[in-house]
Motif scaffolding. Structure first.
Motif, PDB file in Angstrom:
ATOM      1  N   GLY A 104       0.793  -1.314   0.074  1.00 31.52           N
ATOM      2  CA  GLY A 104       0.188  -0.065  -0.021  1.00 31.52           C
ATOM      3  C   GLY A 104       0.910   1.237  -0.071  1.00 31.52           C
ATOM      4  N   THR A 105       0.236   2.063   0.617  1.00 34.13           N
ATOM      5  CA  THR A 105       0.909   3.541   0.536  1.00 34.13           C
ATOM      6  C   THR A 105       2.158   3.412   1.663  1.00 34.13           C
ATOM      7  N   ASN A 106       2.417   2.589   2.169  1.00 38.39           N
ATOM      8  CA  ASN A 106       3.457   2.414   3.341  1.00 38.39           C
ATOM      9  C   ASN A 106       4.597   2.288   2.398  1.00 38.39           C
ATOM     10  N   SER A 107       4.474   2.004   0.983  1.00 38.56           N
ATOM     11  CA  SER A 107       5.900   1.948   0.373  1.00 38.56           C
ATOM     12  C   SER A 107       5.936   3.023  -0.863  1.00 38.56           C
ATOM     13  N   MET A 108       4.786   4.138  -0.506  1.00 41.47           N
ATOM     14  CA  MET A 108       4.933   5.461  -1.164  1.00 41.47           C
ATOM     15  C   MET A 108       5.122   6.569  -0.484  1.00 41.47           C
ATOM     16  N   ILE A 109       4.303   6.776   0.663  1.00 39.31           N
ATOM     17  CA  ILE A 109       4.302   8.173   1.296  1.00 39.31           C
ATOM     18  C   ILE A 109       4.634   7.808   2.799  1.00 39.31           C
ATOM     19  N   TYR A 110       5.517   7.147   3.116  1.00 37.52           N
ATOM     20  CA  TYR A 110       5.660   6.623   4.437  1.00 37.52           C
ATOM     21  C   TYR A 110       5.567   7.706   5.601  1.00 37.52           C
ATOM     22  N   ASP A 111       6.423   8.850   5.303  1.00 36.05           N
ATOM     23  CA  ASP A 111       6.498   9.745   6.443  1.00 36.05           C
ATOM     24  C   ASP A 111       5.323  10.630   6.526  1.00 36.05           C
ATOM     25  N   VAL A 112       4.692  10.882   5.463  1.00 38.40           N
ATOM     26  CA  VAL A 112       3.296  11.524   5.272  1.00 38.40           C
ATOM     27  C   VAL A 112       2.230  10.836   6.274  1.00 38.40           C
ATOM     28  N   MET A 113       2.387   9.449   5.997  1.00 41.06           N
ATOM     29  CA  MET A 113       1.250   8.696   6.525  1.00 41.06           C
ATOM     30  C   MET A 113       1.450   8.765   8.252  1.00 41.06           C
ATOM     31  N   VAL A 114       2.911   8.825   8.614  1.00 42.59           N
ATOM     32  CA  VAL A 114       3.035   8.908   9.855  1.00 42.59           C
ATOM     33  C   VAL A 114       2.719  10.370  10.551  1.00 42.59           C
ATOM     34  N   THR A 115       2.921  11.320   9.954  1.00 41.46           N
ATOM     35  CA  THR A 115       2.324  12.669  10.495  1.00 41.46           C
ATOM     36  C   THR A 115       0.868  12.691  10.433  1.00 41.46           C
ATOM     37  N   LYS A 116       0.279  12.018   9.528  1.00 42.30           N
ATOM     38  CA  LYS A 116      -1.543  11.783   9.397  1.00 42.30           C
ATOM     39  C   LYS A 116      -1.933  10.706  10.518  1.00 42.30           C
ATOM     40  N   ASN A 117      -1.207  10.139  11.120  1.00 40.58           N
ATOM     41  CA  ASN A 117      -1.551   9.046  12.091  1.00 40.58           C
ATOM     42  C   ASN A 117      -2.320   7.921  11.331  1.00 40.58           C
ATOM     43  N   MET A 118      -1.645   7.742  10.051  1.00 39.04           N
ATOM     44  CA  MET A 118      -2.205   6.575   9.379  1.00 39.04           C
ATOM     45  C   MET A 118      -1.612   5.317   9.873  1.00 39.04           C
ATOM     46  N   SER A 119      -2.312   4.106   9.261  1.00 35.32           N
ATOM     47  CA  SER A 119      -1.743   3.010   9.634  1.00 35.32           C
ATOM     48  C   SER A 119      -0.335   2.553   8.982  1.00 35.32           C
ATOM     49  N   VAL A 120       0.891   2.325   9.779  1.00 29.39           N
ATOM     50  CA  VAL A 120       2.058   2.117   9.333  1.00 29.39           C
ATOM     51  C   VAL A 120       2.652   1.049  10.123  1.00 29.39           C
ATOM     52  N   PHE A 121       3.633   0.511   9.495  1.00 32.49           N
ATOM     53  CA  PHE A 121       4.485  -0.508  10.087  1.00 32.49           C
ATOM     54  C   PHE A 121       5.680   0.412  10.893  1.00 32.49           C
ATOM     55  N   LYS A 122       5.868  -0.097  11.879  1.00 34.02           N
ATOM     56  CA  LYS A 122       6.876   0.470  12.762  1.00 34.02           C
ATOM     57  C   LYS A 122       7.631  -0.416  13.904  1.00 34.02           C
ATOM     58  N   ALA A 123       8.746  -0.325  14.141  1.00 36.00           N
ATOM     59  CA  ALA A 123       9.581  -1.193  15.124  1.00 36.00           C
ATOM     60  C   ALA A 123       8.519  -1.574  16.421  1.00 36.00           C
ATOM     61  N   SER A 124       7.753  -0.777  16.888  1.00 35.97           N
ATOM     62  CA  SER A 124       6.712  -1.165  17.883  1.00 35.97           C
ATOM     63  C   SER A 124       5.908  -2.271  17.737  1.00 35.97           C
ATOM     64  N   GLU A 125       5.702  -2.441  16.311  1.00 36.16           N
ATOM     65  CA  GLU A 125       4.750  -3.527  15.800  1.00 36.16           C
ATOM     66  C   GLU A 125       5.273  -4.898  15.786  1.00 36.16           C
ATOM     67  N   ILE A 126       6.513  -4.918  16.225  1.00 40.68           N
ATOM     68  CA  ILE A 126       7.475  -6.285  15.940  1.00 40.68           C
ATOM     69  C   ILE A 126       7.354  -6.803  17.563  1.00 40.68           C
ATOM     70  N   MET A 127       6.932  -7.831  18.025  1.00 41.38           N
ATOM     71  CA  MET A 127       6.383  -8.130  19.312  1.00 41.38           C
ATOM     72  C   MET A 127       7.503  -9.036  20.184  1.00 41.38           C
ATOM     73  N   GLY A 128       8.544  -9.468  19.385  1.00 38.98           N
ATOM     74  CA  GLY A 128       9.520 -10.189  19.931  1.00 38.98           C
ATOM     75  C   GLY A 128       9.125 -11.403  20.424  1.00 38.98           C
ATOM     76  N   TYR A 129       8.030 -12.199  19.941  1.00 36.45           N
ATOM     77  CA  TYR A 129       7.734 -13.410  20.508  1.00 36.45           C
ATOM     78  C   TYR A 129       8.761 -14.593  20.156  1.00 36.45           C
ATOM     79  N   THR A 130       8.627 -15.602  21.029  1.00 40.26           N
ATOM     80  CA  THR A 130       9.465 -16.881  20.791  1.00 40.26           C
ATOM     81  C   THR A 130       8.696 -17.472  19.741  1.00 40.26           C
ATOM     82  N   TYR A 131       9.586 -18.314  18.809  1.00 42.20           N
ATOM     83  CA  TYR A 131       8.960 -19.283  17.923  1.00 42.20           C
ATOM     84  C   TYR A 131       9.601 -20.600  18.004  1.00 42.20           C
ATOM     85  N   GLU A 132       9.158 -21.611  17.279  1.00 45.94           N
ATOM     86  CA  GLU A 132       9.898 -22.802  16.998  1.00 45.94           C
ATOM     87  C   GLU A 132      10.432 -23.117  15.794  1.00 45.94           C
TER      88      GLU A 132
END
Length: 331
Positions: A303-331
């Motif tokens: 989506g627009t995360n790959s087009m206008i990422y910084d603008v989306m951040v300023t507009k509080n739109m849905s963006v992927f960011k470091a806090s979305e990475i939960m750090g859960y264990t896996y097998e």
């Protein structure tokens, strides 16, 4: 003699009637796409509602998957490759190819599960598959938001690399509105089926066999040929105006525009349709539906995360960011 002639006349009339009926059937074949769209918008559909314009998309957070998994309340289907699944996966997850997901879920007793989580790399292929399963009536099915990128940083490369170069098309965004097409005809489907349910099953099986690749397009390809696509901006009218949109994109309102009585028939049948949202996840859900009806629809990856990422951040739109990475264990 008169009696014999009378019988001959009756037989002749019957023959003409039968021939006439056969010709009428040949002249008036059913419009499979319209039958399917009408069915899926109705209370007779597997979900007993118009899913696209009510509940879509059905997305759950990685945190909820983890919580439900701890008490065996979620059935997890991981549709990544077997090699990547072997490298690391969520505990209790079942590795299933996209093409086999419907057959697989039909064989699972879901009674004891609150939800079914479909997991992929980024949340986009899972959105495509989850949409098709939902439309088939599996109302417990959700895609996991951001895919395995949200589970642990070990898997997060696809999203982190995307947002690193996520402002490449910011200068090309515009506020100049583009008009919808005049309503036309629906696509032509040729499953040979006659009822909504039969057509649905045939189309879902066909799309799962094709997979998500033909149902997607990346931003480089899109921006390299903007006039080659009918571009659907699947945002609200306010968001379409600010922060603007891809040049030539036409605005369609979520949960409102994509229905027979509104704007569905304004979509072209003679041109590929590029659908974009914020992250590529909602557009994957919608693309699955449009392809069911026979449109050559493609979800714009990330989506627009790959087009206008910084603008989306300023507009509080849905963006992927470091806090979305939960750090859960896996097998």
């Amino acid at each position: 003699m008169i009696k014999k002639n009378y019988y001959l006349i009756i037989l002749l009339l019957l023959s003409l009637f039968i021939v006439s009926c056969e010709k009428k059937e040949e002249a008036d074949p059913i419009n499979e796409s319209e039958v399917l769209a009408t069915y899926l918008e109705s209370a007779d559909s597997p979900l007993h509602k118009d899913y696209v314009n009510t509940d879509m998309p059905s997305i759950m957070a990685a945190s909820e998957v983890k919580t439900l998994n701890e008490t065996n309340q979620v059935y997890i289907i991981d549709i990544r490759s077997s090699a990547d699944f072997a490298t690391g996966h969520i505990k209790n997850a079942h590795n299933v190819a996209v093409a086999d997901i419907l057959t697989h879920i039909k064989g699972v007793n879901l009674t004891s599960y609150t939800k079914v989580a479909v997991v992929c790399y980024t949340g986009q292929t899972a959105g495509f598959a989850a949409s098709l399963l939902r439309l088939m009536g599996y109302d417990k099915v959700f895609s996991m938001k951001w895919g395995m990128c949200a589970w642990n940083s070990f898997f997060a490369g696809k999203w982190t690399s995307t947002i690193t170069s996520g402002n490449a098309y910011q200068a090309q965004f515009t506020t100049t509105a583009a008009n919808k097409n005049t309503a036309g005809e629906l696509p032509v489907l040729s499953t040979g089926k006659t009822t909504g349910q039969e057509i649905l099953e045939a189309r879902v099986n066909a799309l799962l066999t094709e997979g998500f690749t033909p149902a997607s397009v990346n931003t480089q390809t899109l921006f390299g040929n903007l006039t080659g696509y009918y571009i659907v901006n699947y945002w609200t009218a306010a968001q379409y105006a600010d922060p603007g949109h891809v040049p030539g994109a036409v605005q369609y309102t979520p949960k409102e525009s994509i229905k027979l009585a509104t704007d569905l028939k304004t979509l072209p049948t003679d041109k590929p349709i590029a659908v974009y949202c914020f992250t590529g996840q909602t557009s994957a859900f919608l693309t699955a539906y449009l392809r069911l009806l026979g449109y050559d629809a493609k979800s714009v990856l990330f989506g627009t995360n790959s087009m206008i990422y910084d603008v989306m951040v300023t507009k509080n739109m849905s963006v992927f960011k470091a806090s979305e990475i939960m750090g859960y264990t896996y097998e």
